[in-house]
Design a protein around this motif. Sequence first.
Motif, PDB file in Angstrom:
ATOM      1  N   ALA A 265      34.424  75.975  -5.046  1.00 48.02           N
ATOM      2  CA  ALA A 265      33.804  77.013  -4.120  1.00 48.02           C
ATOM      3  C   ALA A 265      32.314  76.638  -3.582  1.00 48.02           C
ATOM      4  N   ARG A 266      31.583  76.119  -4.676  1.00 49.60           N
ATOM      5  CA  ARG A 266      30.074  75.560  -4.380  1.00 49.60           C
ATOM      6  C   ARG A 266      30.366  74.193  -3.535  1.00 49.60           C
ATOM      7  N   THR A 267      31.276  73.357  -3.928  1.00 48.10           N
ATOM      8  CA  THR A 267      31.551  72.100  -3.258  1.00 48.10           C
ATOM      9  C   THR A 267      31.991  72.366  -1.997  1.00 48.10           C
ATOM     10  N   PHE A 268      33.014  73.202  -1.638  1.00 48.70           N
ATOM     11  CA  PHE A 268      33.453  73.371  -0.171  1.00 48.70           C
ATOM     12  C   PHE A 268      32.962  74.134   0.631  1.00 48.70           C
ATOM     13  N   GLY A 269      31.970  75.082   0.241  1.00 43.63           N
ATOM     14  CA  GLY A 269      31.331  76.227   0.846  1.00 43.63           C
ATOM     15  C   GLY A 269      30.735  75.742   2.215  1.00 43.63           C
ATOM     16  N   PRO A 270      29.946  74.555   2.033  1.00 40.85           N
ATOM     17  CA  PRO A 270      29.195  74.041   3.378  1.00 40.85           C
ATOM     18  C   PRO A 270      30.271  73.831   4.406  1.00 40.85           C
ATOM     19  N   HIS A 271      31.494  73.508   4.188  1.00 38.99           N
ATOM     20  CA  HIS A 271      32.433  72.958   4.961  1.00 38.99           C
ATOM     21  C   HIS A 271      33.458  74.405   5.584  1.00 38.99           C
ATOM     22  N   GLY A 272      33.133  75.602   4.981  1.00 36.88           N
ATOM     23  CA  GLY A 272      33.689  76.947   5.750  1.00 36.88           C
ATOM     24  C   GLY A 272      34.942  77.012   4.744  1.00 36.88           C
ATOM     25  N   VAL A 273      35.231  76.442   3.700  1.00 38.99           N
ATOM     26  CA  VAL A 273      36.384  76.519   2.683  1.00 38.99           C
ATOM     27  C   VAL A 273      35.808  77.323   1.739  1.00 38.99           C
TER      28      VAL A 273
END
Length: 257
Positions: free
Chosen positions: A179-187
């Motif tokens: 969640a932390r890894t993908f959050g900036p990508h809207g995922v």
Amino acid sequence: MPAQYARYPSLVDRTVFITGGADGIGSALVEQFARQGSRVAFVDKNVPYAQATIQRCTDAGVAHAPLFYEVDLLDIEALKAACAAAVRDLGSVTVLVNNAANDDRHEWQDVTPEYFDNRINTNLRHYFFAIQALAPQMIAAAHGSVINIGSSSYMMQEDFFPGYAIAKSAVEGITRTMARTFGPHGVRVNTVLPGWVPTERQLTKWWSPEGEAGTMRDQAIKRRILPEEFAQMVLFLAADDGAACTAQQFMVDGGRF
């Protein structure tokens, strides 16, 4: 009166990939997404049950019949190939439901290194590699939802399947890290944990009057929780309605915890 579940416009034509979709909770997930108008691909190794799941969807008049790929999820290369096939056959996948698991009972004294590895590979490893295979589709689309199906068993301190409980507790680590890894990508990445859901497998292999009585004693809602009810939380998190939810753990257990 039959339950009247929500309809999510954002799930219409959205491509969804589900692991372990042939029976039990997984079958309910396939059917409920199909009823929303989603394009569903699912993997399993139980071909007859998978065919029955597809037939139920077809009988319900869904817009898109689910696609099934026969895969043993211990074979990561086969899983990756199925992910690629789903993208080829249905288009960009923006919802992944990591569901497949096996809760066979075992005693801690009997666990060998080989069996421990088997429990991790059966209940955890393929979650990560399905994400690795499909997250690029979501990043490219600038939106997506990964829903990892956990288990409340490790929270209950059950002592009859330590390898399974250990693997399922680690699902939350995957969720929060990704969640932390993908959050900036809207995922978004979330975990949904079932309580006791009386699937055919549970009723055939593990049910007892004493066990169900204990469940009813502990639950706030004094009835069985149905697979299609569990699926509703997953639908919400897959839809745009759940767009602000990530790195969370949601319980669908009738108020047992």
